[in-house]
Motif scaffolding. Structure first.
Motif, PDB file in Angstrom:
ATOM      1  N   PHE A  17     -47.584  79.269   7.644  1.00 38.71           N
ATOM      2  CA  PHE A  17     -46.136  79.348   7.665  1.00 38.71           C
ATOM      3  C   PHE A  17     -45.649  80.603   6.959  1.00 38.71           C
ATOM      4  O   PHE A  17     -44.654  81.186   7.337  1.00 38.71           O
ATOM      5  CB  PHE A  17     -45.523  78.111   6.994  1.00 38.71           C
ATOM      6  N   GLN A  21     -43.136  85.822   6.111  1.00 34.81           N
ATOM      7  CA  GLN A  21     -42.142  85.387   5.145  1.00 34.81           C
ATOM      8  C   GLN A  21     -42.460  86.020   3.795  1.00 34.81           C
ATOM      9  O   GLN A  21     -43.607  86.111   3.402  1.00 34.81           O
ATOM     10  CB  GLN A  21     -42.178  83.855   4.979  1.00 34.81           C
ATOM     11  N   ASP A  48     -39.177  71.215   5.102  1.00 34.83           N
ATOM     12  CA  ASP A  48     -39.589  72.348   5.925  1.00 34.83           C
ATOM     13  C   ASP A  48     -39.084  72.245   7.365  1.00 34.83           C
ATOM     14  O   ASP A  48     -38.880  73.256   8.014  1.00 34.83           O
ATOM     15  CB  ASP A  48     -41.112  72.456   5.898  1.00 34.83           C
ATOM     16  N   SER A  51     -35.906  74.307   7.829  1.00 33.95           N
ATOM     17  CA  SER A  51     -35.866  75.691   7.358  1.00 33.95           C
ATOM     18  C   SER A  51     -35.301  76.594   8.459  1.00 33.95           C
ATOM     19  O   SER A  51     -35.257  76.232   9.622  1.00 33.95           O
ATOM     20  CB  SER A  51     -37.252  76.169   6.939  1.00 33.95           C
ATOM     21  N   GLU A  53     -36.047  79.407  10.371  1.00 38.39           N
ATOM     22  CA  GLU A  53     -37.091  80.325  10.822  1.00 38.39           C
ATOM     23  C   GLU A  53     -36.521  81.550  11.515  1.00 38.39           C
ATOM     24  O   GLU A  53     -37.167  82.581  11.583  1.00 38.39           O
ATOM     25  CB  GLU A  53     -38.073  79.585  11.722  1.00 38.39           C
TER      26      GLU A  53
END
Length: 126
Positions: A17, A21, A48, A51, A53
């Motif tokens: 993930f 990031q 999560d 989130s 993205e």
């Protein structure tokens, strides 16, 4: 053994993930937000699924994430009461805050955040 396997699975998921990031913590937060237009997503690993993205697709700014479960001092400093919360900084100053609703979903979208970034850029020329 189960704890070890769980830990390894957590590391793999986190690494997968985390690609693309950038994360901030208490030790580097002030330094990083003081340089230009910075978009910071305050989130929690337990949430999560909600989130943002799409933040990594923003243009003309840098994007970071802060895990409030790990950095509770930053959560308190910026009075984060719902996650995700997205704050746009311009040379260390808060320009805009986008908060999540009661369902832990950010009501702003990529166009809203990019629009504010673009507005800051234009205002910086004046």
């Amino acid at each position: 053994m189960k704890k070890f396997i769980t830990f390894i699975a957590f590391l793999i998921a986190t690494f997968s993930f985390a690609q693309g990031q950038s994360f901030l913590g208490s030790e580097n937060f002030e330094k990083e937000i003081s340089r230009g237009i910075i978009v910071v997503e305050f989130w929690a690993s337990w949430n999560d699924a909600n989130s943002c993205e799409w933040l990594e697709n923003l243009k003309e700014c840098e994007v970071y994430r802060v895990d409030i479960g790990t950095h509770m001092d930053l959560q308190q400093e910026f009075e984060i009461t719902s996650i995700p919360t997205v704050i746009i900084f311009n040379n260390g100053n808060i320009e805009e805050t986008f908060n999540a609703n009661i369902m832990f979903q950010l009501e702003a979208d990529k166009n809203d955040v990019q629009g504010k970034v673009d507005e800051i850029i234009l205002n910086n020329f004046n």
